[in-house]
Design a protein around this motif. Structure first.
Motif, mmCIF file in Angstrom:
data_model
loop_
_atom_site.group_PDB
_atom_site.id
_atom_site.type_symbol
_atom_site.label_atom_id
_atom_site.label_comp_id
_atom_site.label_asym_id
_atom_site.label_seq_id
_atom_site.Cartn_x
_atom_site.Cartn_y
_atom_site.Cartn_z
ATOM 1 N N ASP A 117 0.814 -1.218 0.000
ATOM 2 C CA ASP A 117 0.000 0.000 0.000
ATOM 3 C C ASP A 117 0.846 1.267 0.000
ATOM 4 O OD1 ASP A 117 -2.348 -1.443 0.003
ATOM 5 O OD2 ASP A 117 -2.579 -1.398 2.175
ATOM 6 N N SER A 118 2.168 1.133 -0.010
ATOM 7 C CA SER A 118 3.033 2.304 0.116
ATOM 8 C C SER A 118 2.827 3.292 -1.019
ATOM 9 C CB SER A 118 4.508 1.868 0.152
ATOM 10 O OG SER A 118 4.769 1.092 1.292
ATOM 11 N N PHE A 119 2.746 2.798 -2.258
ATOM 12 C CA PHE A 119 2.592 3.698 -3.395
ATOM 13 C C PHE A 119 1.256 4.428 -3.339
ATOM 14 C CE2 PHE A 119 1.667 4.421 -8.009
ATOM 15 C CZ PHE A 119 2.647 5.381 -8.208
ATOM 16 N N LYS A 120 0.205 3.701 -2.972
ATOM 17 C CA LYS A 120 -1.114 4.324 -2.857
ATOM 18 C C LYS A 120 -1.117 5.398 -1.771
ATOM 19 C CE LYS A 120 -4.310 2.010 -0.780
ATOM 20 N NZ LYS A 120 -5.330 0.976 -0.460
ATOM 21 N N ASN A 121 -0.450 5.122 -0.650
ATOM 22 C CA ASN A 121 -0.383 6.111 0.432
ATOM 23 C C ASN A 121 0.437 7.326 0.015
ATOM 24 O OD1 ASN A 121 -1.862 4.353 2.031
ATOM 25 N ND2 ASN A 121 -0.060 3.436 2.973
ATOM 26 N N THR A 122 1.510 7.099 -0.740
ATOM 27 C CA THR A 122 2.331 8.220 -1.210
ATOM 28 C C THR A 122 1.529 9.118 -2.146
ATOM 29 O OG1 THR A 122 4.377 6.967 -0.996
ATOM 30 C CG2 THR A 122 4.417 8.854 -2.480
ATOM 31 N N LEU A 123 0.764 8.523 -3.044
ATOM 32 C CA LEU A 123 -0.071 9.321 -3.953
ATOM 33 C C LEU A 123 -1.092 10.149 -3.174
ATOM 34 C CD1 LEU A 123 -0.784 6.835 -6.898
ATOM 35 C CD2 LEU A 123 0.780 8.775 -6.863
ATOM 36 N N ALA A 124 -1.664 9.563 -2.127
ATOM 37 C CA ALA A 124 -2.636 10.301 -1.314
ATOM 38 C C ALA A 124 -1.971 11.474 -0.598
ATOM 39 C CB ALA A 124 -3.291 9.360 -0.311
ATOM 40 N N GLN A 125 -0.743 11.265 -0.091
ATOM 41 C CA GLN A 125 -0.023 12.342 0.578
ATOM 42 C C GLN A 125 0.341 13.461 -0.392
ATOM 43 O OE1 GLN A 125 3.314 10.412 2.425
ATOM 44 N NE2 GLN A 125 2.032 9.172 3.795
ATOM 45 N N ILE A 126 0.745 13.098 -1.615
ATOM 46 C CA ILE A 126 1.088 14.112 -2.618
ATOM 47 C C ILE A 126 -0.150 14.900 -3.044
ATOM 48 C CG2 ILE A 126 1.872 14.395 -5.005
ATOM 49 C CD1 ILE A 126 3.826 12.123 -4.531
ATOM 50 N N GLN A 178 -2.732 15.498 -1.176
ATOM 51 C CA GLN A 178 -3.046 16.401 -0.083
ATOM 52 C C GLN A 178 -2.086 17.581 -0.065
ATOM 53 O OE1 GLN A 178 -5.617 16.386 1.855
ATOM 54 N NE2 GLN A 178 -4.972 18.093 3.168
ATOM 55 N N ALA A 179 -0.788 17.327 -0.328
ATOM 56 C CA ALA A 179 0.197 18.409 -0.365
ATOM 57 C C ALA A 179 -0.105 19.388 -1.494
ATOM 58 C CB ALA A 179 1.596 17.825 -0.528
ATOM 59 N N LYS A 180 -0.556 18.880 -2.630
ATOM 60 C CA LYS A 180 -0.916 19.744 -3.755
ATOM 61 C C LYS A 180 -2.095 20.643 -3.400
ATOM 62 C CE LYS A 180 -2.472 19.576 -8.572
ATOM 63 N NZ LYS A 180 -2.825 18.693 -9.711
ATOM 64 N N LYS A 181 -3.053 20.061 -2.706
ATOM 65 C CA LYS A 181 -4.224 20.839 -2.294
ATOM 66 C C LYS A 181 -3.840 21.938 -1.323
ATOM 67 C CE LYS A 181 -8.764 20.237 -0.112
ATOM 68 N NZ LYS A 181 -9.705 19.245 0.491
ATOM 69 N N GLU A 182 -2.949 21.623 -0.377
ATOM 70 C CA GLU A 182 -2.538 22.607 0.625
ATOM 71 C C GLU A 182 -1.602 23.674 0.046
ATOM 72 O OE1 GLU A 182 -0.793 20.228 3.632
ATOM 73 O OE2 GLU A 182 -2.716 19.461 4.415
ATOM 74 N N ALA A 183 -0.846 23.320 -1.021
ATOM 75 C CA ALA A 183 0.103 24.269 -1.602
ATOM 76 C C ALA A 183 -0.572 25.354 -2.420
ATOM 77 C CB ALA A 183 1.126 23.523 -2.453
ATOM 78 N N GLY A 184 -1.785 25.090 -2.881
ATOM 79 C CA GLY A 184 -2.506 26.114 -3.639
ATOM 80 C C GLY A 184 -1.852 26.484 -4.959
ATOM 81 N N GLY A 185 -1.301 25.499 -5.661
ATOM 82 C CA GLY A 185 -0.712 25.764 -6.965
ATOM 83 C C GLY A 185 0.783 25.942 -6.939
ATOM 84 N N ARG A 186 1.398 26.095 -5.785
ATOM 85 C CA ARG A 186 2.851 26.247 -5.707
ATOM 86 C C ARG A 186 3.525 24.881 -5.853
ATOM 87 N NH1 ARG A 186 0.898 28.994 -1.354
ATOM 88 N NH2 ARG A 186 1.748 27.431 0.076
ATOM 89 N N ASN A 187 4.841 24.896 -6.023
ATOM 90 C CA ASN A 187 5.589 23.652 -6.152
ATOM 91 C C ASN A 187 5.509 22.873 -4.842
ATOM 92 O OD1 ASN A 187 7.285 21.606 -6.922
ATOM 93 N ND2 ASN A 187 9.160 22.772 -6.565
ATOM 94 N N TYR A 188 4.912 21.730 -4.868
ATOM 95 C CA TYR A 188 4.647 20.963 -3.655
ATOM 96 C C TYR A 188 5.436 19.657 -3.604
ATOM 97 C CZ TYR A 188 1.695 18.429 -6.936
ATOM 98 O OH TYR A 188 1.243 17.719 -8.013
ATOM 99 N N LEU A 189 6.132 19.271 -4.685
ATOM 100 C CA LEU A 189 6.879 18.022 -4.724
ATOM 101 C C LEU A 189 8.264 18.209 -4.108
ATOM 102 C CD1 LEU A 189 6.139 16.401 -8.203
ATOM 103 C CD2 LEU A 189 5.475 15.548 -5.955
ATOM 104 N N SER A 190 8.598 17.370 -3.144
ATOM 105 C CA SER A 190 9.933 17.380 -2.563
ATOM 106 C C SER A 190 10.777 16.303 -3.223
ATOM 107 C CB SER A 190 9.861 17.136 -1.056
ATOM 108 O OG SER A 190 9.357 15.834 -0.793
ATOM 109 N N GLY A 191 12.074 16.312 -2.940
ATOM 110 C CA GLY A 191 12.961 15.289 -3.493
ATOM 111 C C GLY A 191 12.581 13.895 -3.042
ATOM 112 N N ASP A 243 9.572 12.888 -2.302
ATOM 113 C CA ASP A 243 8.355 12.494 -3.020
ATOM 114 C C ASP A 243 8.711 11.910 -4.386
ATOM 115 O OD1 ASP A 243 6.690 13.327 -0.978
ATOM 116 O OD2 ASP A 243 6.520 15.363 -1.768
ATOM 117 N N VAL A 244 9.620 12.563 -5.098
ATOM 118 C CA VAL A 244 10.039 12.083 -6.418
ATOM 119 C C VAL A 244 10.690 10.710 -6.300
ATOM 120 C CG1 VAL A 244 11.522 12.528 -8.397
ATOM 121 C CG2 VAL A 244 10.301 14.427 -7.311
#
Length: 279
Positions: free
Chosen positions: A200-209, A211-224, A226-227
């Motif tokens: 389930d790790s990949f599914k959980n990572t996608l959910a976290q990303i 959520q981070a995208k939603k909280e960032a409001g359009g700004r760059n939200y991907l960390s190293g 995450d990639v």
């Protein structure tokens, strides 16, 4: 509540893992991952040369490497779990091939909290939770068995775990967050979902990303990190799935080690007499 040792939560019985065998299948998962990689190399060789020799070589090397740990981990029996039977309202435990049991309505449970103190580890809080069981047809022979390892747990956590078991036996099979009977298994599934699964790790990572995208409001939200996770987790997904599959096969094979007195009482239409009544 400590739910990670709960292996199965069904309408008729609940089982707890014993013996620290939750990682059974890891070697098979690693070998299966190598097998998939080897087959990929063989297929690439086939496409490049139009000759199947490379594929046969990789298959001959990697397949035995997978079959050896897979057979060893599936054929070697798992320790039998601690069983809580709702239908007959009793608990079963296997100790070196000998059957122990106790009626739920007169069960004895003990919780103790203690600390380990040392110059290197400092102070570590621990709490044990144990129940008393008696040998079948020899009630004078008794054991105190631990419901999970005590290390790093608090007394409050062990009390919460005991309340989960009590709610299952008295109000179950399904109940709500207050321990009251419920016709829906939604709350139970939400609690058991806390148990970590590598697949389930990949599914959980996608959910976290997401959520981070939603909280960032359009700004760059991907960390190293995450990639890195987006690249590595799909690669290791087959390893995790093979490990879980191997564990489930070993678990099903181990069920046959229970005596018929137990297995027939786990069935929905099985006898409801308790072992203490037979004694």
């Amino acid at each position: 509540m400590e739910l990670f040792i709960i292996d199965e939560h069904t309408e008729n019985y609940l089982s707890l893992q014993v013996g620290g065998e939750s990682n059974r299948g890891s070697l098979s998962g690693l070998a299966g991952w190598v097998l998939i990689g080897g087959l990929g190399v063989g297929v690439y060789s086939l496409l490049q040369t139009a000759e199947p020799t490379g594929l046969y070589i990789m298959l001959g090397i990697c397949l035995p490497m997978f079959l050896a740990p897979f057979l060893w981990e599936t054929l070697r029996p798992l320790p039998l779990p601690i069983l809580f039977n709702r239908r007959t309202r009793e608990v079963y435990f296997d100790h070196d091939g000998e059957l122990f049991h106790t009626p739920w309505d007169s069960i004895t449970a003990v919780a103790n909290e203690f600390q380990l103190i040392g110059p290197q580890i400092g102070s570590i809080r621990n709490a044990s939770l144990e129940i008393r069981v008696s040998k079948f047809e020899e009630p004078e022979t008794a054991l105190m068995i631990s419901l999970g390892a005590p290390f790093g747990k608090s007394l409050a956590l062990q009390k919460g775990f005991w309340e989960y078991l009590r709610s299952y036996m008295n109000n179950g099979p399904y109940f709500d967050e207050h321990g009251n009977h419920s016709e829906s298994d939604v709350f139970i599934k939400s609690q058991l979902a806390v148990r970590f699964k590598m697949s389930d790790s990949f599914k959980n990572t996608l959910a976290q990303i997401k959520q981070a995208k939603k909280e960032a409001g359009g700004r760059n939200y991907l960390s190293g990190s995450d990639v890195a996770m987006l690249i590595l987790e799909p690669m290791f997904y087959p390893w995790a799935r093979i490990q879980e599959r191997t564990y489930n096969i070993a678990k099903r094979r181990s069920r046959n080690r229970w005596p018929s007195l137990v297995t027939e009482r786990l069935k929905a239409n099985g006898p409801t007499t308790r072992l203490v009544d037979l004694e």
